[in-house]
Design a protein around this motif. Structure first.
Motif, PDB file in Angstrom:
ATOM      1  N   SER A  96       0.813  -1.222   0.000  1.00  8.43           N
ATOM      2  CA  SER A  96       0.000   0.000   0.000  1.00  8.43           C
ATOM      3  C   SER A  96       0.842   1.267   0.000  1.00  8.43           C
ATOM      4  O   SER A  96       0.323   2.367  -0.244  1.00  8.43           O
ATOM      5  CB  SER A  96      -0.931   0.010   1.222  1.00  8.43           C
ATOM      6  OG  SER A  96      -0.200   0.213   2.426  1.00  8.43           O
ATOM      7  N   LEU A  97       2.158   1.151   0.239  1.00  7.56           N
ATOM      8  CA  LEU A  97       3.048   2.307   0.278  1.00  7.56           C
ATOM      9  C   LEU A  97       3.769   2.548  -1.046  1.00  7.56           C
ATOM     10  O   LEU A  97       4.562   3.484  -1.165  1.00  7.56           O
ATOM     11  CB  LEU A  97       4.096   2.129   1.389  1.00  7.56           C
ATOM     12  CG  LEU A  97       3.568   1.977   2.814  1.00  7.56           C
ATOM     13  CD1 LEU A  97       4.731   1.706   3.774  1.00  7.56           C
ATOM     14  CD2 LEU A  97       2.802   3.217   3.249  1.00  7.56           C
ATOM     15  N   HIS A  98       3.499   1.718  -2.037  1.00 12.13           N
ATOM     16  CA  HIS A  98       4.246   1.752  -3.300  1.00 12.13           C
ATOM     17  C   HIS A  98       4.187   3.115  -3.980  1.00 12.13           C
ATOM     18  O   HIS A  98       5.171   3.577  -4.570  1.00 12.13           O
ATOM     19  CB  HIS A  98       3.703   0.668  -4.236  1.00 12.13           C
ATOM     20  CG  HIS A  98       4.463   0.546  -5.529  1.00 12.13           C
ATOM     21  ND1 HIS A  98       5.756   0.078  -5.588  1.00 12.13           N
ATOM     22  CD2 HIS A  98       4.111   0.842  -6.804  1.00 12.13           C
ATOM     23  CE1 HIS A  98       6.166   0.071  -6.837  1.00 12.13           C
ATOM     24  NE2 HIS A  98       5.191   0.533  -7.596  1.00 12.13           N
ATOM     25  N   THR A 100       3.595   6.111  -2.548  1.00 18.00           N
ATOM     26  CA  THR A 100       3.725   7.214  -1.587  1.00 18.00           C
ATOM     27  C   THR A 100       4.349   8.434  -2.263  1.00 18.00           C
ATOM     28  O   THR A 100       5.368   8.330  -2.938  1.00 18.00           O
ATOM     29  CB  THR A 100       4.609   6.779  -0.407  1.00 18.00           C
ATOM     30  OG1 THR A 100       3.977   5.694   0.268  1.00 18.00           O
ATOM     31  CG2 THR A 100       4.806   7.925   0.570  1.00 18.00           C
ATOM     32  N   LEU A 111      11.890   3.686  -1.530  1.00 19.59           N
ATOM     33  CA  LEU A 111      10.787   3.979  -0.610  1.00 19.59           C
ATOM     34  C   LEU A 111      11.318   4.425   0.746  1.00 19.59           C
ATOM     35  O   LEU A 111      10.850   5.420   1.317  1.00 19.59           O
ATOM     36  CB  LEU A 111       9.904   2.731  -0.453  1.00 19.59           C
ATOM     37  CG  LEU A 111       8.730   2.844   0.518  1.00 19.59           C
ATOM     38  CD1 LEU A 111       7.766   3.951   0.093  1.00 19.59           C
ATOM     39  CD2 LEU A 111       7.990   1.506   0.623  1.00 19.59           C
ATOM     40  N   ILE A 115      10.978   8.283   2.587  1.00 20.16           N
ATOM     41  CA  ILE A 115      10.343   8.497   3.895  1.00 20.16           C
ATOM     42  C   ILE A 115      11.329   9.018   4.933  1.00 20.16           C
ATOM     43  O   ILE A 115      11.007   9.923   5.711  1.00 20.16           O
ATOM     44  CB  ILE A 115       9.689   7.190   4.377  1.00 20.16           C
ATOM     45  CG1 ILE A 115       8.544   6.784   3.429  1.00 20.16           C
ATOM     46  CG2 ILE A 115       9.169   7.329   5.805  1.00 20.16           C
ATOM     47  CD1 ILE A 115       7.951   5.427   3.726  1.00 20.16           C
ATOM     48  N   THR A 261      -1.725  -1.032  -6.148  1.00 21.70           N
ATOM     49  CA  THR A 261      -2.078  -1.570  -4.824  1.00 21.70           C
ATOM     50  C   THR A 261      -3.074  -2.712  -4.950  1.00 21.70           C
ATOM     51  O   THR A 261      -2.900  -3.786  -4.350  1.00 21.70           O
ATOM     52  CB  THR A 261      -2.663  -0.456  -3.932  1.00 21.70           C
ATOM     53  OG1 THR A 261      -1.690   0.588  -3.796  1.00 21.70           O
ATOM     54  CG2 THR A 261      -3.002  -1.001  -2.556  1.00 21.70           C
ATOM     55  N   MET A 399       7.385   2.585   8.687  1.00 18.98           N
ATOM     56  CA  MET A 399       7.105   3.403   7.504  1.00 18.98           C
ATOM     57  C   MET A 399       5.613   3.701   7.388  1.00 18.98           C
ATOM     58  O   MET A 399       5.216   4.821   7.033  1.00 18.98           O
ATOM     59  CB  MET A 399       7.607   2.686   6.238  1.00 18.98           C
ATOM     60  CG  MET A 399       9.106   2.616   6.104  1.00 18.98           C
ATOM     61  SD  MET A 399       9.674   2.110   4.452  1.00 18.98           S
ATOM     62  CE  MET A 399       8.925   0.487   4.313  1.00 18.98           C
ATOM     63  N   TYR A 400       4.812   2.702   7.689  1.00 20.49           N
ATOM     64  CA  TYR A 400       3.356   2.878   7.609  1.00 20.49           C
ATOM     65  C   TYR A 400       2.897   3.951   8.599  1.00 20.49           C
ATOM     66  O   TYR A 400       2.035   4.784   8.290  1.00 20.49           O
ATOM     67  CB  TYR A 400       2.670   1.547   7.904  1.00 20.49           C
ATOM     68  CG  TYR A 400       1.209   1.492   7.496  1.00 20.49           C
ATOM     69  CD1 TYR A 400       0.857   1.360   6.158  1.00 20.49           C
ATOM     70  CD2 TYR A 400       0.200   1.564   8.440  1.00 20.49           C
ATOM     71  CE1 TYR A 400      -0.476   1.307   5.774  1.00 20.49           C
ATOM     72  CE2 TYR A 400      -1.137   1.518   8.072  1.00 20.49           C
ATOM     73  CZ  TYR A 400      -1.466   1.376   6.734  1.00 20.49           C
ATOM     74  OH  TYR A 400      -2.786   1.333   6.363  1.00 20.49           O
ATOM     75  N   VAL A 403       3.908   7.435   7.226  1.00 16.77           N
ATOM     76  CA  VAL A 403       3.155   7.897   6.058  1.00 16.77           C
ATOM     77  C   VAL A 403       1.671   8.086   6.368  1.00 16.77           C
ATOM     78  O   VAL A 403       1.058   9.084   5.968  1.00 16.77           O
ATOM     79  CB  VAL A 403       3.334   6.910   4.885  1.00 16.77           C
ATOM     80  CG1 VAL A 403       2.445   7.305   3.704  1.00 16.77           C
ATOM     81  CG2 VAL A 403       4.792   6.865   4.449  1.00 16.77           C
ATOM     82  N   LYS A 404       1.084   7.147   7.127  1.00 16.43           N
ATOM     83  CA  LYS A 404      -0.373   7.143   7.289  1.00 16.43           C
ATOM     84  C   LYS A 404      -0.843   7.198   8.733  1.00 16.43           C
ATOM     85  O   LYS A 404      -2.043   7.121   9.001  1.00 16.43           O
ATOM     86  CB  LYS A 404      -0.959   5.893   6.624  1.00 16.43           C
ATOM     87  CG  LYS A 404      -0.650   5.781   5.130  1.00 16.43           C
ATOM     88  CD  LYS A 404      -1.359   4.605   4.493  1.00 16.43           C
ATOM     89  CE  LYS A 404      -1.084   4.544   3.005  1.00 16.43           C
ATOM     90  NZ  LYS A 404      -1.852   3.459   2.327  1.00 16.43           N
TER      91      LYS A 404
END
Length: 451
Positions: A96-98, A100, A111, A115, A261, A399-400, A403-404
């Protein structure tokens, strides 16, 4: 705060072309950094075959000994099933971060660098490549053992030792690396790989089941001293982590068509169903048939017809060639992008010369190290410890969060931080166990041992 990515936009439109989804034209996204390999041209099921080719390689033949014999029925079953569920969840988060930041991050390090910045870009690069190299060394060792078993089925001549068969396997790997330039070009072979995997998996399951019916009661106790059992259990956790994770999901996702995704979720679903069921069945049946006496290379334990076992060894060898190419693709892509000319085709004289020199050098070094220390089970554990836990678990969750995680609830934040901390602890303890394996085997066996 997410830092601005340091990107070099790709300009070759032939590498990342637009396509249609449900009849509508989809505008391709820019990619994180330049590459001479193809981006966004494969279907989700083709990428699913890549996953299966990487994870259902002949390493699975060691899981009855490396997982179940070290954990036992109850703990081993819980950890195997639980590890699959957690790994699927982690990989979905990473997928899901592809995109970003509105760009396709076609490499794991891209990636991480987007970040965290340049320092994490370099750290991720080092850890990922180091561990992929370890996995590839183990694959070459395994292929050499398969060739040795094939030859042993037809001749009692033992003049060619394991190191010699590892060298022969290395030559085959090098030739294949030369003629298959990219992961995109591997699509047909990945499909064939699934068939090859089914051959040795079905033979191993069938013959093991037959042997188990004929054998006296087996010993399922945990062997060794208390310290041995503790380190074996820790090493088994690293092997489970290796079993479900490639460490190169962003590189595989780079080849998938948009929507990236949704399509990577489909590919992962294919991996964790069609790809996972056979090796779980093999692991359980192999342990049931041979108990804690199961060989680290299960085909060596089989008592069935010699012809069937030989076919299984041949399939394992051929599948290992495809599997190594998947794991080596990030290194190949780096070398091709750095040394090849971007305005030349994959089959130009210059491109072929670059592949011959760079890939040949990489395979030669890996083959030498494999022949020097032919303990592929140890390399499985070390790869799981140093790659799967930090790259495929802890780093993903952090990372998740970066980002989110801004709007997450307190409990959801605690959940992700819990995974980060547990992954860090598991990385340390499993690395210790894996290094202990290698040190012990290096002490017990001489260099270029004929195991």
């Amino acid at each position: 705060m997410v830092k601005k990515p340091m990107v070099k936009v790709i300009m070759n439109v032939n590498i990342h072309r637009s396509h249609k989804v449900s009849g509508k034209s989809v505008r391709p996204l820019l990619v994180s950094r330049d590459t001479v390999h193809r981006v966004g041209q494969d279907s989700w099921w083709e990428v699913g075959f890549h996953f299966i080719a990487a994870l259902d390689n002949a390493f699975i033949l060691g899981y009855p000994a490396l997982i179940m014999a070290y954990l036992g029925w109850a703990t081993g079953t819980i950890c195997l099933i639980g590890g699959g569920i957690v790994s699927f969840y982690n990989n979905c988060l990473l997928g899901s971060l592809h995109e970003t930041g509105g760009k396709r991050h076609i490499r794991y390090r891209d990636l991480a660098g987007h970040i965290y910045g340049r320092g994490m870009y370099r750290a991720t690069w080092f850890v990922q490549y180091f561990n992929l190299s370890i996995a590839n060394i183990g694959t070459i060792i395994l292929a050499g053992q398969a060739l040795k078993a094939i030859f042993g089925a037809f001749s009692d001549n033992t003049s060619v030792k394991l190191a010699g068969w590892i060298v022969i396997a290395g030559v085959c790997f090098g030739l294949f690396a030369f003629v298959v330039p990219t992961l995109h070009a591997l699509r047909f072979f990945s499909s064939c790989s699934l068939f090859l995997s089914l051959i040795y998996t079905c033979i191993a399951i069938g013959v093991s089941f037959s042997d188990g019916l004929k054998s006296p009661p087996r010993d399922y106790s945990l062997k060794g001293t208390r310290a041995d059992r503790t380190f074996n259990a820790i090493g088994a956790l690293a092997t489970i982590a290796f079993a479900y994770n490639t460490g190169i999901l962003p590189e595989m996702q780079a080849t998938i068509r948009q929507p990236t995704t949704t399509n990577i979720y489909k590919a992962l679903g294919m991996q964790f169903t069609l790809g996972t069921f056979p090796f779980l069945l093999l692991t359980f049946v192999g342990y049931w048939a041979y108990g804690n006496g199961a060989s680290i290379y299960l085909l060596s334990s089989l008592g069935g017809p010699k012809s069937l076992v030989t076919i299984a060894n041949a399939a394992a060898f051929l599948q290992a060639i495809v599997s190594l190419h998947v794991y080596a693709t990030p290194m190949y892509e780096f070398m091709d992008t750095h040394f090849a000319r971007k305005d030349r085709s994959e089959w130009s004289v210059h491109s072929m010369l670059v592949r011959f020199i760079t890939r040949g050098t990489y395979i030669t070094i890996s083959t030498f190290l494999g022949a020097l220390l032919p303990f592929f089970g140890d390399f499985i554990a070390l790869t799981g410890a140093m790659a799967a836990f930090p790259l495929e678990s802890g780093l993903i969750h952090h990372m998740y969060l970066k980002v989110k995680g801004k709007g997450f609830s307190k409990w959801r934040l605690l959940w992700h931080w819990f995974i980060v901390v547990i992954s860090a602890i598991l990385t340390v303890v499993t690395c210790v166990a894996a290094v202990r394996y290698i040190v012990q085997d290096s002490t017990n066996y001489h260099a270029f041992a004929n195991l």
